[in-house]
Design a protein around this motif. Structure first.
Motif, PDB file in Angstrom:
ATOM      1  N   LEU A  56      -8.163   0.777   5.975  1.00 42.71           N
ATOM      2  CA  LEU A  56      -6.950   1.385   6.512  1.00 42.71           C
ATOM      3  C   LEU A  56      -6.401   0.577   7.675  1.00 42.71           C
ATOM      4  O   LEU A  56      -5.189   0.343   7.773  1.00 42.71           O
ATOM      5  N   LYS A  57      -7.275   0.123   8.516  1.00 39.06           N
ATOM      6  CA  LYS A  57      -6.850  -0.658   9.682  1.00 39.06           C
ATOM      7  C   LYS A  57      -6.139  -1.938   9.257  1.00 39.06           C
ATOM      8  O   LYS A  57      -5.038  -2.250   9.748  1.00 39.06           O
ATOM      9  N   SER A  58      -6.717  -2.677   8.327  1.00 34.17           N
ATOM     10  CA  SER A  58      -6.137  -3.954   7.915  1.00 34.17           C
ATOM     11  C   SER A  58      -4.870  -3.752   7.089  1.00 34.17           C
ATOM     12  O   SER A  58      -3.885  -4.484   7.249  1.00 34.17           O
ATOM     13  N   ALA A  59      -4.881  -2.774   6.182  1.00 35.69           N
ATOM     14  CA  ALA A  59      -3.711  -2.542   5.335  1.00 35.69           C
ATOM     15  C   ALA A  59      -2.525  -2.047   6.153  1.00 35.69           C
ATOM     16  O   ALA A  59      -1.374  -2.423   5.898  1.00 35.69           O
ATOM     17  N   THR A  60      -2.785  -1.216   7.152  1.00 35.28           N
ATOM     18  CA  THR A  60      -1.708  -0.725   8.018  1.00 35.28           C
ATOM     19  C   THR A  60      -1.115  -1.863   8.832  1.00 35.28           C
ATOM     20  O   THR A  60       0.113  -1.970   8.980  1.00 35.28           O
ATOM     21  N   ALA A  61      -1.964  -2.725   9.360  1.00 33.31           N
ATOM     22  CA  ALA A  61      -1.479  -3.863  10.146  1.00 33.31           C
ATOM     23  C   ALA A  61      -0.590  -4.759   9.290  1.00 33.31           C
ATOM     24  O   ALA A  61       0.450  -5.254   9.754  1.00 33.31           O
ATOM     25  N   ALA A  62      -0.974  -4.980   8.024  1.00 34.20           N
ATOM     26  CA  ALA A  62      -0.162  -5.817   7.140  1.00 34.20           C
ATOM     27  C   ALA A  62       1.196  -5.195   6.881  1.00 34.20           C
ATOM     28  O   ALA A  62       2.228  -5.877   6.894  1.00 34.20           O
ATOM     29  N   THR A  63       1.217  -3.900   6.663  1.00 40.14           N
ATOM     30  CA  THR A  63       2.481  -3.210   6.402  1.00 40.14           C
ATOM     31  C   THR A  63       3.403  -3.284   7.604  1.00 40.14           C
ATOM     32  O   THR A  63       4.597  -3.599   7.480  1.00 40.14           O
ATOM     33  N   ILE A  64       2.877  -3.002   8.781  1.00 38.60           N
ATOM     34  CA  ILE A  64       3.690  -3.008   9.996  1.00 38.60           C
ATOM     35  C   ILE A  64       4.239  -4.397  10.277  1.00 38.60           C
ATOM     36  O   ILE A  64       5.364  -4.554  10.780  1.00 38.60           O
ATOM     37  N   ALA A  65       3.473  -5.429   9.925  1.00 44.93           N
ATOM     38  CA  ALA A  65       3.903  -6.810  10.161  1.00 44.93           C
ATOM     39  C   ALA A  65       4.931  -7.300   9.145  1.00 44.93           C
ATOM     40  O   ALA A  65       5.479  -8.393   9.297  1.00 44.93           O
ATOM     41  N   SER A  66       5.197  -6.523   8.098  1.00 46.20           N
ATOM     42  CA  SER A  66       6.102  -6.953   7.044  1.00 46.20           C
ATOM     43  C   SER A  66       7.558  -6.899   7.488  1.00 46.20           C
ATOM     44  O   SER A  66       7.938  -6.092   8.337  1.00 46.20           O
ATOM     45  N   ASP A  67       8.373  -7.747   6.884  1.00 50.64           N
ATOM     46  CA  ASP A  67       9.811  -7.775   7.135  1.00 50.64           C
ATOM     47  C   ASP A  67      10.429  -6.525   6.516  1.00 50.64           C
ATOM     48  O   ASP A  67      10.363  -6.314   5.301  1.00 50.64           O
TER      49      ASP A  67
END
Length: 303
Positions: free
Chosen positions: A206-217
């Motif tokens: 959850l931590k890594s997947a959320t970070a990836a989503t938030i970092a997306s354009d």
């Protein structure tokens, strides 16, 4: 909790023609053929390992890192082509900076497979990546020897209503696209933190997947989401003859089991050659929530 509301939120979070739109090729190990770099790619690729070719496609707003365990599992026996879609997980938007995202990316995948002279690759796609895998198998069957679809539907809008059509969903899809693109960084972070908690059960995942989503354009995500919600492959499934395995999750915290069984088995019924399997104890990101079960299914799929 209403099952269609949960599935609709999943659709939001998971909802990827020319050689000039092909990928930038970043081999982690030596590979026989490299695709020339272009100024604005649709995606980049990291190539790892040696052996039969396998393409790994992540989902909407996801990082290629969701496949890290899969890469570790397979790299000694397979040559893995790990895709990072431009604009997702902090990657530059590239050619996805404007216009449609999914179909041009499918076209670029076809260009990559042909330019790199891949030999009958297996294709594995999660969520929106699964939809792209279905599109690739339908439009370019010569590109895909076998396909694994990880929690994806041939028409995501069916989670809103069984009677949904592309035309009826367009206004809602456009509103979701615009709301995503125009969200402030603070609103986007808060919204996706809440959404991802329903899609990933594993605390570390959850931590890594959320970070990836938030970092997306956000603009790329919004347009890809619109593409996802307005792409309907239901009428084309029967024409896909590629051997296909479809994995879908279930957990009692999400919805009644019967509802998920009916949704997924019904959706893929026209693909009579498809193997549709449920993975229990998982939310949307099966590879993060149930890595052992996913690894087992991966071995069976590639065998």
């Amino acid at each position: 909790m209403n099952v269609r509301r949960i599935l609709a939120r999943a659709a939001f979070a998971c909802a990827a023609t020319l050689v000039t739109a092909a990928a930038v090729f970043h081999p982690a190990q030596a590979a026989p053929v490299a695709v020339p770099s272009v100024a604005a790619p649709r995606f980049t690729v990291e190539v790892v390992g040696q052996g039969p070719d396998v393409i790994l496609i992540p989902g909407l707003a996801s990082s290629a890192a969701v496949w890290d365990d899969t890469v570790k599992q397979l790299q000694g026996r397979y040559r893995l082509h790990v895709v990072q879609v431009a604009g997702f997980a902090g990657a530059p938007a590239g050619a996805n900076a404007e216009g449609p995202v999914i179909q041009p990316t499918v076209d670029a995948l076809d260009g990559y497979i042909k330019s790199a002279r891949l030999k009958s690759p297996a294709v594995i796609g999660h969520s929106m990546g699964g939809l792209m895998g279905l599109m690739l198998a339908r439009q370019h069957p010569e590109d895909v020897s076998r396909l694994m679809v990880v929690d994806s539907l041939p028409f995501y809008a069916m989670v809103f209503s069984p009677a949904a059509t592309v035309e009826t969903i367009k206004p809602q899809a456009a509103a979701m696209r615009d709301r995503t693109a125009n969200a402030t960084p603070e609103a986007w972070s808060a919204m996706e933190t809440a959404v991802m908690a329903r899609l990933v059960k594993s605390p570390e995942g959850l931590k890594s997947a959320t970070a990836a989503t938030i970092a997306s354009d956000r603009s790329v995500v919004g347009r890809a989401l619109y593409d996802d919600l307005t792409t309907d492959l239901r009428g084309e499934l029967a024409a896909i003859k590629t051997p296909t395995t479809m994995l879908y999750p279930w957990d009692p915290a999400i919805a009644p089991q019967a509802a998920f069984d009916q949704l997924y088995t019904g959706a893929y019924a026209p693909m009579t050659q498809a193997k549709v399997k449920r993975i229990d104890g998982s939310y949307h990101f099966i590879m993060l929530d149930q890595p052992a079960a996913f690894a087992f299914e991966m071995e069976s799929f590639l065998r």
